[in-house]
Design an enzyme around this catalytic site. Structure first.
Site, PDB file in Angstrom:
ATOM      1  N   THR A  54      35.403  47.561  40.450  1.00 52.38           N
ATOM      2  CA  THR A  54      34.585  47.900  41.632  1.00 52.38           C
ATOM      3  C   THR A  54      33.120  47.976  41.201  1.00 52.38           C
ATOM      4  O   THR A  54      32.831  48.341  40.065  1.00 52.38           O
ATOM      5  CB  THR A  54      35.063  49.266  42.175  1.00 52.38           C
TER       6      THR A  54
ATOM      7  N   GLY B 258      40.633  52.491  50.587  1.00 57.01           N
ATOM      8  CA  GLY B 258      40.289  53.297  49.418  1.00 57.01           C
ATOM      9  C   GLY B 258      39.084  54.183  49.663  1.00 57.01           C
ATOM     10  O   GLY B 258      38.656  54.394  50.811  1.00 57.01           O
TER      11      GLY B 258
HETATM   12  N1  ASP Z   1      38.046  52.985  43.898  1.00 55.18           N
HETATM   13  C1  ASP Z   1      38.596  51.704  44.215  1.00 55.18           C
HETATM   14  C2  ASP Z   1      39.770  51.884  45.144  1.00 55.18           C
HETATM   15  O1  ASP Z   1      40.564  52.778  44.924  1.00 55.18           O
HETATM   16  C3  ASP Z   1      39.061  50.900  43.037  1.00 55.18           C
HETATM   17  C4  ASP Z   1      38.214  50.994  41.791  1.00 55.18           C
HETATM   18  O2  ASP Z   1      37.175  51.613  41.786  1.00 55.18           O
HETATM   19  O3  ASP Z   1      38.625  50.390  40.768  1.00 55.18           O
HETATM   20  O4  ASP Z   1      39.912  51.102  46.031  1.00 55.18           O
END
Ligand code: ASP
Length: 303
Positions: free
Chosen positions: A161, A191
């Site tokens: 991300t 998310g």
């Molecule tokens: N926070 C993001 C989600 O849960 C994924 C990530 O940050 O890797 O969608």
């Protein structure tokens, strides 16, 4: 005469527990550095924090190294569902988008929603229709499939991300986050990244933050808002607030992830409970720094 402040910017390219390969790590650091340099140059020339976080997030969305935009990871049905949020800390305005399958740069759409509608978040078909009516670039799912296949990323666990926070020379704060979400997520899952106060938050009275990690942990702790309130209500500076918040994430839910934060004075902090947080920052106009681990790490209990 207006008081001029020195600018600061922080960015991240995701948190996770598996190390990137040495070749991948080198590429990530190079890409973070280029993005920081570009963001820093813009801020130095007087760009707003909002313009800068959107621009930097867009650069990272276009880079297949990351799980956002072009390099987004697929869900359990093999489809790509993208999410993003942007927040402007001066008017406390935000725009967000979730469950979009055809938007090339979700952060641009999030900004347009913030600026052109009375709403904060649009999802799915409504978001697509709004994008089409507002000249936002659309792509087919094949575009994301291609990005995900680059650099052998399809074999990875898929973290990455992206996000950016900034304080501009006028002292305004902004934050942006963009993601393809968890690899193999259930279709329709939302998310933390697009949720104001969970994965993204900015308030000129406090700080601007972009989170990454296991999104459910950040939603349940409202972590981004928690950080903003710690600074605004308790007068803490970035590093103290970051320590308290990452401890809170771990003690409350054994949460997995990290964040970058800029406070209203321009101090930058990055913290993680994961093994890695790919990040970089320019603090008070100084030299860009990149790291594969945040300066502050609080270990989680064994899962
Ligand atoms: N926070 C993001 C989600 O849960 C994924 C990530 O940050 O890797 O969608």
């Amino acid at each position: 005469m207006a008081i001029r402040h020195r600018y600061s910017i922080g960015i991240h390219g995701g948190a996770g527990d598996r190390p990137a390969s040495p070749a991948q790590a080198g590429r990530i650091r190079e890409s973070l550095r280029t993005t920081l340099e570009e963001g820093g140059a813009r801020l130095a020339a007087g760009a707003t924090a909002l313009d800068t976080v959107v621009h930097c997030t867009r650069l990272l969305e276009d880079d297949p190294l990351y799980n956002a935009g072009y390099g987004s990871v697929p869900n359990s049905a093999g489809r790509f569902e993208l999410e993003a949020c942007v927040m402007d800390g001066q008017p406390l305005k935000a725009g967000a988008v979730t469950y979009v399958e055809h938007i090339r740069n979700p952060v641009e759409l999030a900004r347009r929603i913030m600026e052109k509608t009375p709403h904060v978040m649009l999802a799915g078909r409504g978001a697509d229709d709004f994008a089409a009516a507002n000249g936002i670039a659309t792509v087919s799912q094949a575009y994301f499939q291609e990005g995900w296949g680059k650099y052998g990323r399809a074999d990875e666990n898929g973290y990455g991300t992206v996000g950016a926070v900034a304080r501009d020379c006028a002292g305004n704060l902004a934050a942006a986050t963009s993601t393809g979400g968890q690899k193999g997520k259930r279709p329709g899952r939302v998310g933390d990244s697009p949720l104001v106060g969970a994965g993204t938050y900015a308030d000129n009275a406090g700080g601007a933050v972009s989170c990454t990690g296991w999104g459910e942990d950040f939603i349940r702790t409202a972590l981004a808002a928690y950080l903003g309130f710690l600074i605004a209500r308790q007068g803490l500076e970035a590093h103290t607030a970051a320590r308290i918040a990452i401890e809170y994430l771990v003690t409350k839910v054994n949460g997995n992830g990290g964040f970058v934060l800029v406070d209203k004075t321009g101090s930058i902090a990055a913290a993680q409970s994961s093994a890695y947080l790919h990040c970089g920052w320019i603090e008070h106009g100084a030299e860009p720094k990149t790291a594969l681990c945040a300066p502050l790490r609080i270990a989680r209990a064994e899962d």
